[in-house]
Design an enzyme around this catalytic site. Structure first.
Site, mmCIF file in Angstrom:
data_model
loop_
_atom_site.group_PDB
_atom_site.id
_atom_site.type_symbol
_atom_site.label_atom_id
_atom_site.label_comp_id
_atom_site.label_asym_id
_atom_site.label_seq_id
_atom_site.Cartn_x
_atom_site.Cartn_y
_atom_site.Cartn_z
ATOM 1 C CG HIS A 124 0.880 5.155 4.173
ATOM 2 N ND1 HIS A 124 0.001 5.027 5.230
ATOM 3 C CD2 HIS A 124 1.667 4.046 4.224
ATOM 4 C CE1 HIS A 124 0.248 3.905 5.886
ATOM 5 N NE2 HIS A 124 1.256 3.287 5.300
ATOM 6 C CG HIS A 130 -0.311 -0.231 2.514
ATOM 7 N ND1 HIS A 130 0.065 -1.505 2.916
ATOM 8 C CD2 HIS A 130 0.052 0.596 3.500
ATOM 9 C CE1 HIS A 130 0.619 -1.427 4.114
ATOM 10 N NE2 HIS A 130 0.631 -0.168 4.500
HETATM 11 P P1 AMP Z 1 1.691 0.172 7.386
HETATM 12 O O1 AMP Z 1 2.205 0.453 8.764
HETATM 13 O O2 AMP Z 1 2.424 0.948 6.320
HETATM 14 O O3 AMP Z 1 1.606 -1.306 7.081
HETATM 15 O O4 AMP Z 1 0.233 0.775 7.375
HETATM 16 C C1 AMP Z 1 -0.943 0.037 7.557
HETATM 17 C C2 AMP Z 1 -2.056 1.040 7.584
HETATM 18 O O5 AMP Z 1 -3.281 0.356 7.390
HETATM 19 C C3 AMP Z 1 -2.161 1.814 8.905
HETATM 20 O O6 AMP Z 1 -2.019 3.208 8.649
HETATM 21 C C4 AMP Z 1 -3.565 1.451 9.403
HETATM 22 O O7 AMP Z 1 -4.207 2.526 10.034
HETATM 23 C C5 AMP Z 1 -4.267 1.045 8.120
HETATM 24 N N1 AMP Z 1 -5.385 0.129 8.305
HETATM 25 C C6 AMP Z 1 -5.382 -1.039 8.978
HETATM 26 N N2 AMP Z 1 -6.610 -1.614 8.934
HETATM 27 C C7 AMP Z 1 -7.382 -0.783 8.197
HETATM 28 C C8 AMP Z 1 -8.760 -0.802 7.790
HETATM 29 N N3 AMP Z 1 -9.587 -1.805 8.131
HETATM 30 N N4 AMP Z 1 -9.226 0.229 7.036
HETATM 31 C C9 AMP Z 1 -8.404 1.236 6.691
HETATM 32 N N5 AMP Z 1 -7.119 1.324 7.038
HETATM 33 C C10 AMP Z 1 -6.603 0.332 7.793
#
Ligand code: AMP
Ligand code: ZN
Length: 132
Positions: free
Chosen positions: A99, A97
């Site tokens: 950001h 993903h």
């Molecule tokens: P990372 O630390 O780069 O793996 O980021 C994972 C991101 O996914 C975090 O910013 C979380 O807040 C986001 N996240 C986790 N679960 C969900 C969800 N169900 N809907 C939207 N965002 C999510």
């Protein structure tokens, strides 16, 4: 199935901003800043090393589109793009993903890097390895 695959399959609700055949873009549930959005490939790939050319291009196209939605609707003028690939890099969801992180004058995000004097001996060695 991972949490983002469930979101893409609509088994878990999300605040979807945009989707097409390749990508899915939705608000991060934990808004680091107002408008914080995630751009993910629909195909489950773990990290940057597993992205193919088409997905990579589609992700960047969608990122530009999302950035312009944020600009138009929230008057965002500053954005960081961030990908965490790997646990040491801070990845917690093992589905690639990107950001899209709007920045505001009063936010509390700090990506400040420690600045070093350039070490040309090290740079020469590193470059030789990379170009070999
Ligand atoms: P990372 O630390 O780069 O793996 O980021 C994972 C991101 O996914 C975090 O910013 C979380 O807040 C986001 N996240 C986790 N679960 C969900 C969800 N169900 N809907 C939207 N965002 C999510
Ligand atoms: Zn997944």
């Amino acid at each position: 199935m991972c949490v983002f695959c469930k979101i893409i399959n609509k088994e878990i609700p999300s605040y979807t901003l945009y989707e097409n055949d390749y990508v899915f873009c939705f608000l991060d549930i934990s808004q680091a800043t107002k408008g914080h959005t995630l751009v993910v490939p629909k195909k489950h790939v773990q990290n940057i090393f597993e992205l193919d050319e088409i997905e990579a291009a589609e992700i960047m196209k969608a990122t530009v589109l999302v950035s312009n939605i944020l600009k138009e609707k929230l008057h965002v003028e500053n954005i960081n793009l961030l990908n965490n690939s790997g646990v040491l890099a801070g990845q917690t969801v093992m589905h690639f993903h990107l950001h899209v992180l709007p920045r505001y004058g009063n936010d509390e995000i700090d990506f400040h890097q420690v600045e070093h004097e350039p070490n040309f001996e090290d740079l020469d060695k590193l470059y030789a390895i990379l170009k070999a």
